[in-house]
Design a protein around this motif. Structure first.
Motif, PDB file in Angstrom:
ATOM      1  N   THR A  94      -1.287  16.528   9.286  1.00 46.70           N
ATOM      2  CA  THR A  94      -0.796  15.442   8.439  1.00 46.70           C
ATOM      3  C   THR A  94      -0.928  14.106   9.178  1.00 46.70           C
ATOM      4  O   THR A  94      -1.416  13.125   8.626  1.00 46.70           O
ATOM      5  CB  THR A  94       0.673  15.690   8.048  1.00 46.70           C
ATOM      6  OG1 THR A  94       0.747  16.926   7.327  1.00 46.70           O
ATOM      7  CG2 THR A  94       1.216  14.559   7.193  1.00 46.70           C
ATOM      8  N   ASN A  95      -0.529  14.102  10.445  1.00 44.40           N
ATOM      9  CA  ASN A  95      -0.544  12.866  11.229  1.00 44.40           C
ATOM     10  C   ASN A  95      -1.927  12.469  11.722  1.00 44.40           C
ATOM     11  O   ASN A  95      -2.190  11.283  11.917  1.00 44.40           O
ATOM     12  CB  ASN A  95       0.396  12.991  12.428  1.00 44.40           C
ATOM     13  CG  ASN A  95       1.842  13.096  12.018  1.00 44.40           C
ATOM     14  OD1 ASN A  95       2.231  12.710  10.921  1.00 44.40           O
ATOM     15  ND2 ASN A  95       2.656  13.663  12.882  1.00 44.40           N
ATOM     16  N   ASN A  96      -2.811  13.427  11.951  1.00 40.62           N
ATOM     17  CA  ASN A  96      -4.098  13.140  12.586  1.00 40.62           C
ATOM     18  C   ASN A  96      -5.316  13.329  11.694  1.00 40.62           C
ATOM     19  O   ASN A  96      -6.410  12.914  12.070  1.00 40.62           O
ATOM     20  CB  ASN A  96      -4.249  14.005  13.845  1.00 40.62           C
ATOM     21  CG  ASN A  96      -3.206  13.677  14.877  1.00 40.62           C
ATOM     22  OD1 ASN A  96      -3.304  12.665  15.556  1.00 40.62           O
ATOM     23  ND2 ASN A  96      -2.180  14.505  14.992  1.00 40.62           N
ATOM     24  N   ALA A  97      -5.142  13.966  10.539  1.00 41.54           N
ATOM     25  CA  ALA A  97      -6.267  14.182   9.628  1.00 41.54           C
ATOM     26  C   ALA A  97      -5.925  13.783   8.197  1.00 41.54           C
ATOM     27  O   ALA A  97      -6.669  14.092   7.278  1.00 41.54           O
ATOM     28  CB  ALA A  97      -6.706  15.647   9.658  1.00 41.54           C
ATOM     29  N   ALA A  98      -4.796  13.114   8.009  1.00 44.80           N
ATOM     30  CA  ALA A  98      -4.352  12.654   6.693  1.00 44.80           C
ATOM     31  C   ALA A  98      -4.235  13.791   5.693  1.00 44.80           C
ATOM     32  O   ALA A  98      -4.504  13.630   4.501  1.00 44.80           O
ATOM     33  CB  ALA A  98      -5.276  11.552   6.173  1.00 44.80           C
ATOM     34  N   ALA A  99      -3.809  14.969   6.160  1.00 42.78           N
ATOM     35  CA  ALA A  99      -3.653  16.122   5.273  1.00 42.78           C
ATOM     36  C   ALA A  99      -2.453  15.927   4.356  1.00 42.78           C
ATOM     37  O   ALA A  99      -1.386  15.500   4.794  1.00 42.78           O
ATOM     38  CB  ALA A  99      -3.488  17.391   6.088  1.00 42.78           C
TER      39      ALA A  99
END
Length: 155
Positions: free
Chosen positions: A90-95
């Protein structure tokens, strides 16, 4: 839209041994032929159902690699620490949505993909129309048995 997460079994809260952040930089995921074949088979299956193909994303494979190593170190197939992988992606790949399939012991791409497709919960993850990207990691334990982690995200 809120964050939605899926794994094929309940998560257990266990602390992983090493922090994953150090592996998250967009380092190249050096995928093996077996890993690439699995990604291709998943995309072929999705296409046969009229779903979009998924794009391989290095950061997802790097996160999957950490979990595969964790399973081998602990000598068990699990979804331990799934919420940590969700947070990292979520924080690093905009999941916006994350799903995960794990497996053990298969020797071929067709075998593991067929195994996942023959399981309702695993198939639901593969066939989720909202997923747009995926990654995979396979590693052998000291006995030469394969451990698999495949992670899917919606961006």
């Amino acid at each position: 839209m809120g964050l939605f997460t899926v794994s094929c079994s309940p998560e257990e809260d266990i602390t992983e041994i090493a922090p994953v952040e150090t592996q998250l930089a967009e380092k190249p995921a050096n995928l093996s032929n077996l890993e690439l074949e699995i990604l291709n088979l998943v995309n072929q299956h999705r296409t046969s159902l009229g779903l979009s193909q998924l794009e391989q994303l290095n950061i997802i494979s790097n996160v999957a690699e950490t979990h595969t190593s964790y399973m081998i170190e602990n000598d068990k197939v699990s979804h331990d620490n799934f919420s940590q992988r969700v947070t990292l992606l979520t924080n690093n790949a905009a999941a916006k949505n994350v799903g995960e399939n794990v497996a053990y012991g298969f020797n071929s791409a067709q075998g593991v993909v067929s195994g996942w497709l023959n399981s309702d919960s695993h198939r639901d993850i593969i066939e989720n129309p909202n997923y747009s990207h995926f990654g995979i990691a396979i590693e052998k334990n000291t006995s030469g048995r394969n451990y698999f982690t495949q992670i899917f995200i919606e961006k």
